[in-house]
Design an enzyme around this catalytic site. Structure first.
Site, PDB file in Angstrom:
ATOM      1  N   TYR A  51     -14.868   6.577 -13.882  1.00 16.56           N
ATOM      2  CA  TYR A  51     -14.483   5.555 -12.901  1.00 16.56           C
ATOM      3  C   TYR A  51     -14.967   4.172 -13.350  1.00 16.56           C
ATOM      4  O   TYR A  51     -14.196   3.204 -13.392  1.00 16.56           O
ATOM      5  CB  TYR A  51     -15.080   5.925 -11.529  1.00 16.56           C
ATOM      6  CG  TYR A  51     -15.103   4.793 -10.552  1.00 16.56           C
ATOM      7  CD1 TYR A  51     -13.929   4.338  -9.955  1.00 16.56           C
ATOM      8  CD2 TYR A  51     -16.309   4.155 -10.231  1.00 16.56           C
ATOM      9  CE1 TYR A  51     -13.957   3.286  -9.067  1.00 16.56           C
ATOM     10  CE2 TYR A  51     -16.341   3.109  -9.340  1.00 16.56           C
ATOM     11  CZ  TYR A  51     -15.163   2.662  -8.764  1.00 16.56           C
ATOM     12  OH  TYR A  51     -15.190   1.616  -7.891  1.00 16.56           O
TER      13      TYR A  51
ATOM     14  N   ASP B  43       0.857  -1.189   0.000  1.00 17.05           N
ATOM     15  CA  ASP B  43       0.000   0.000   0.000  1.00 17.05           C
ATOM     16  C   ASP B  43       0.890   1.234   0.000  1.00 17.05           C
ATOM     17  O   ASP B  43       1.955   1.228   0.632  1.00 17.05           O
ATOM     18  CB  ASP B  43      -0.880  -0.026   1.263  1.00 17.05           C
ATOM     19  CG  ASP B  43      -2.135   0.831   1.153  1.00 17.05           C
ATOM     20  OD1 ASP B  43      -3.245   0.290   1.274  1.00 17.05           O
ATOM     21  OD2 ASP B  43      -1.995   2.066   0.956  1.00 17.05           O
ATOM     22  N   ASN B  44       0.470   2.293  -0.685  1.00 17.38           N
ATOM     23  CA  ASN B  44       1.283   3.519  -0.667  1.00 17.38           C
ATOM     24  C   ASN B  44       0.791   4.499   0.390  1.00 17.38           C
ATOM     25  O   ASN B  44       1.315   5.615   0.496  1.00 17.38           O
ATOM     26  CB  ASN B  44       1.312   4.184  -2.055  1.00 17.38           C
ATOM     27  CG  ASN B  44      -0.029   4.769  -2.448  1.00 17.38           C
ATOM     28  OD1 ASN B  44      -1.018   4.626  -1.729  1.00 17.38           O
ATOM     29  ND2 ASN B  44      -0.071   5.425  -3.592  1.00 17.38           N
TER      30      ASN B  44
ATOM     31  N   SER C 210     -16.732  -3.030 -10.091  1.00 13.51           N
ATOM     32  CA  SER C 210     -17.803  -2.212  -9.525  1.00 13.51           C
ATOM     33  C   SER C 210     -19.079  -2.333 -10.335  1.00 13.51           C
ATOM     34  O   SER C 210     -19.034  -2.532 -11.560  1.00 13.51           O
ATOM     35  CB  SER C 210     -17.346  -0.752  -9.537  1.00 13.51           C
ATOM     36  OG  SER C 210     -18.430   0.108  -9.292  1.00 13.51           O
TER      37      SER C 210
ATOM     38  N   ASN D 267      -3.694   5.895 -12.458  1.00 15.40           N
ATOM     39  CA  ASN D 267      -3.625   4.979 -11.310  1.00 15.40           C
ATOM     40  C   ASN D 267      -4.419   3.694 -11.556  1.00 15.40           C
ATOM     41  O   ASN D 267      -3.904   2.592 -11.407  1.00 15.40           O
ATOM     42  CB  ASN D 267      -4.141   5.676 -10.060  1.00 15.40           C
ATOM     43  CG  ASN D 267      -3.955   4.821  -8.826  1.00 15.40           C
ATOM     44  OD1 ASN D 267      -2.873   4.758  -8.266  1.00 15.40           O
ATOM     45  ND2 ASN D 267      -4.992   4.108  -8.430  1.00 15.40           N
TER      46      ASN D 267
ATOM     47  N   ASP E 171       4.062   1.584  -4.204  1.00 16.23           N
ATOM     48  CA  ASP E 171       3.086   2.210  -5.088  1.00 16.23           C
ATOM     49  C   ASP E 171       2.878   1.317  -6.308  1.00 16.23           C
ATOM     50  O   ASP E 171       3.843   0.702  -6.783  1.00 16.23           O
ATOM     51  CB  ASP E 171       3.674   3.569  -5.518  1.00 16.23           C
ATOM     52  CG  ASP E 171       2.604   4.504  -6.000  1.00 16.23           C
ATOM     53  OD1 ASP E 171       1.950   4.175  -7.014  1.00 16.23           O
ATOM     54  OD2 ASP E 171       2.422   5.557  -5.366  1.00 16.23           O
ATOM     55  N   ILE E 172       1.655   1.275  -6.821  1.00 19.54           N
ATOM     56  CA  ILE E 172       1.438   0.465  -8.031  1.00 19.54           C
ATOM     57  C   ILE E 172       1.977   1.174  -9.275  1.00 19.54           C
ATOM     58  O   ILE E 172       2.063   0.580 -10.342  1.00 19.54           O
ATOM     59  CB  ILE E 172      -0.050   0.057  -8.238  1.00 19.54           C
ATOM     60  CG1 ILE E 172      -0.965   1.268  -8.344  1.00 19.54           C
ATOM     61  CG2 ILE E 172      -0.494  -0.854  -7.113  1.00 19.54           C
ATOM     62  CD1 ILE E 172      -2.411   0.890  -8.695  1.00 19.54           C
TER      63      ILE E 172
ATOM     64  N   ALA F  79      -7.195   1.604  -5.792  1.00 22.47           N
ATOM     65  CA  ALA F  79      -7.763   2.421  -6.867  1.00 22.47           C
ATOM     66  C   ALA F  79      -8.411   3.670  -6.294  1.00 22.47           C
ATOM     67  O   ALA F  79      -8.786   3.705  -5.126  1.00 22.47           O
ATOM     68  CB  ALA F  79      -8.814   1.613  -7.630  1.00 22.47           C
TER      69      ALA F  79
ATOM     70  N   ASN G  79     -22.920  -1.334  -3.375  1.00 23.69           N
ATOM     71  CA  ASN G  79     -22.484  -0.272  -2.455  1.00 23.69           C
ATOM     72  C   ASN G  79     -21.875  -0.853  -1.179  1.00 23.69           C
ATOM     73  O   ASN G  79     -22.597  -1.287  -0.286  1.00 23.69           O
ATOM     74  CB  ASN G  79     -23.652   0.650  -2.118  1.00 23.69           C
ATOM     75  CG  ASN G  79     -24.061   1.498  -3.313  1.00 23.69           C
ATOM     76  OD1 ASN G  79     -24.418   0.967  -4.361  1.00 23.69           O
ATOM     77  ND2 ASN G  79     -23.992   2.795  -3.178  1.00 23.69           N
TER      78      ASN G  79
ATOM     79  N   LYS H 134     -12.896   0.557 -14.581  1.00 24.24           N
ATOM     80  CA  LYS H 134     -13.122  -0.797 -14.062  1.00 24.24           C
ATOM     81  C   LYS H 134     -13.430  -1.772 -15.205  1.00 24.24           C
ATOM     82  O   LYS H 134     -12.930  -2.907 -15.232  1.00 24.24           O
ATOM     83  CB  LYS H 134     -14.272  -0.783 -13.043  1.00 24.24           C
ATOM     84  CG  LYS H 134     -13.951  -0.003 -11.784  1.00 24.24           C
ATOM     85  CD  LYS H 134     -12.882  -0.713 -10.949  1.00 24.24           C
ATOM     86  CE  LYS H 134     -12.466   0.060  -9.730  1.00 24.24           C
ATOM     87  NZ  LYS H 134     -11.413  -0.609  -8.958  1.00 24.24           N
TER      88      LYS H 134
HETATM   89  N1  UDP Z   1     -26.213  10.266  -1.462  1.00 21.07           N
HETATM   90  C1  UDP Z   1     -26.764  11.398  -0.868  1.00 21.07           C
HETATM   91  N2  UDP Z   1     -25.940  12.261  -0.175  1.00 21.07           N
HETATM   92  C2  UDP Z   1     -24.593  12.035  -0.039  1.00 21.07           C
HETATM   93  C3  UDP Z   1     -24.034  10.879  -0.642  1.00 21.07           C
HETATM   94  C4  UDP Z   1     -24.866  10.025  -1.339  1.00 21.07           C
HETATM   95  O1  UDP Z   1     -27.978  11.637  -0.974  1.00 21.07           O
HETATM   96  O2  UDP Z   1     -23.907  12.852   0.597  1.00 21.07           O
HETATM   97  C5  UDP Z   1     -27.075   9.313  -2.176  1.00 21.07           C
HETATM   98  C6  UDP Z   1     -26.742   9.142  -3.650  1.00 21.07           C
HETATM   99  O3  UDP Z   1     -27.437  10.099  -4.444  1.00 21.07           O
HETATM  100  C7  UDP Z   1     -27.210   7.698  -3.914  1.00 21.07           C
HETATM  101  C8  UDP Z   1     -26.917   7.000  -2.584  1.00 21.07           C
HETATM  102  O4  UDP Z   1     -26.878   8.041  -1.608  1.00 21.07           O
HETATM  103  O5  UDP Z   1     -28.612   7.657  -4.127  1.00 21.07           O
HETATM  104  C9  UDP Z   1     -25.599   6.247  -2.566  1.00 21.07           C
HETATM  105  O6  UDP Z   1     -24.575   7.097  -3.004  1.00 21.07           O
HETATM  106  P1  UDP Z   1     -23.030   6.759  -2.848  1.00 21.07           P
HETATM  107  O7  UDP Z   1     -22.240   7.944  -3.307  1.00 21.07           O
HETATM  108  O8  UDP Z   1     -22.756   6.258  -1.473  1.00 21.07           O
HETATM  109  O9  UDP Z   1     -22.786   5.513  -3.814  1.00 21.07           O
HETATM  110  P2  UDP Z   1     -23.082   5.336  -5.395  1.00 21.07           P
HETATM  111  O10 UDP Z   1     -24.385   4.615  -5.463  1.00 21.07           O
HETATM  112  O11 UDP Z   1     -23.102   6.678  -6.034  1.00 21.07           O
HETATM  113  O12 UDP Z   1     -21.958   4.498  -5.846  1.00 21.07           O
END
Ligand code: UDP
Length: 321
Positions: free
Chosen positions: A140, A31-32, A116, A91, A51-52, A74, A169, A144
């Protein structure tokens, strides 16, 4: 097995390292410390600061001999990736190519890769299975998906077996309380709610309450980080057993709305958690829920700790300190 956990000092990597050791594997963390934390390093594992983006260091480390690699190093902020794609290209993509080339040079033949649900983009149907079209909506997610394509070629040409785990998530903290490192400047919902509950941040901004969902707020499939960690161990052990690669979703198959999580957090923490409704965030789908049937079939895996109370209470145990 002897496993190199790249990004093992990070939020998910720390949980994966614990789970590997628990299952009797030997762990070296690489890990960096750019977002990883020293406090996420545990007794029983060895740490290599590296570092990778440093191919020599990767090759020298892998040259010791490893049975597999878990790669979680990542950048992961989808919003930032749209403003600074160079950082993500360098990265996430070049860094992974460095890892794959170092694996080839040293004869390491197995990799578990953190992919993801962002590879799918706006869902065309739910729950999303692995056959769903992949049209990432942010850079992003593109990185992936691009890496998954590299993995496919390295499998074919170099015999490197891979398991690409498409996380939905990730949330929660070790249910046994062994992980205490807080992510710096989190953007994800649960850590943001926790920071508000703990008084580290003023209020939660809810990105949209006019979606076509149960209460108008975004619905996601939250999967507990201990559950995710278990899947990495199962994926490595499966590759050793079958010599086959795999692309698989990891989700709980349950959809939770932003408001459901906020309400659970208010109940569990006993804190007010002020929240303000704001406009929708660009690129956010209304609902995203996984089918995890393939993970059940291939890995014997199923989410066990991913109910809303376990997600919130395991996080609060860490944040309230
Ligand atoms: N969300 C929110 N406020 C925040 C962060 C996230 O309302 O400060 C909402 C976002 O719109 C989504 C859900 O929470 O509906 C999950 O968002 P997150 O960024 O955690 O993960 P994502 O699904 O975007 O990968």
């Amino acid at each position: 097995m002897k496993v190199l956990v790249i990004g093992g000092a990070g939020y998910i990597g720390s949980h994966v390292s614990l789970e590997l050791m628990e299952a009797g594997h030997s762990v070296v963390v690489y890990d960096n410390l750019s977002s990883g934390l020293r406090e996420n390093l545990f007794e029983g594992e060895r740490f290599v600061e590296g570092d990778i983006m440093d191919p020599g260091r990767l090759e020298e480390t892998l040259g010791e001999g490893f049975d597999g690699v878990v790669h979680l190093a990542a950048f992961k902020a989808a919003g930032e990736s749209m403003v600074e794609p160079e950082k993500y290209a360098r990265n996430n993509i070049s860094g992974t190519i460095n890892i794959l080339n170092a694996m080839c040079a040293t004869g390491v033949k197995r990799i578990v890769f953190s992919s993801s649900a962002a590879v799918y983009g706006e869902p065309e149907y739910l729950p999303v299975d692995e056959k769903h079209p992949t049209r990432p909506e942010n850079f992003y997610g593109f990185t992936k998906l691009e890496i998954e394509r590299f993995l496919e070629w390295y499998d074919r040409l170099k015999g490197v077996r891979y398991s690409a785990l498409r996380y939905f998530n990730a949330a929660g903290y070790d249910v046994r309380g062994r992980v205490s490192g807080l992510e710096r400047n989190p953007a994800n919902l649960l850590p943001v709610i926790m920071e508000v509950a703990a008084g580290m941040r003023g209020e939660l901004r809810i990105f949209g309450d006019d979606y076509e969902t149960k209460d108008g707020t975004g619905v996601r499939d939250y999967v507990h980080v201990n559950d995710l960690a278990r899947a990495h161990v199962a994926a490595l052990e499966r590759m050793a057993r079958t010599d086959e690669s795999l692309v698989v979703n990891l989700g709980s198959e349950a959809g939770l709305s932003v408001l459901e999580i906020v309400e659970a957090a208010r109940r569990i923490t006993g804190r007010a958690i002020p929240a303000a409704i704001e406009g929708r965030r660009a690129g956010d789908p209304a609902r995203l829920v996984a089918s995890s049937a393939l993970a059940a079939d291939r890995l014997g895996w199923k989410a066990m700790h991913s109910d809303v109370d376990a997600l919130v209470s395991s996080s609060w145990e860490v944040y309230r300190r």
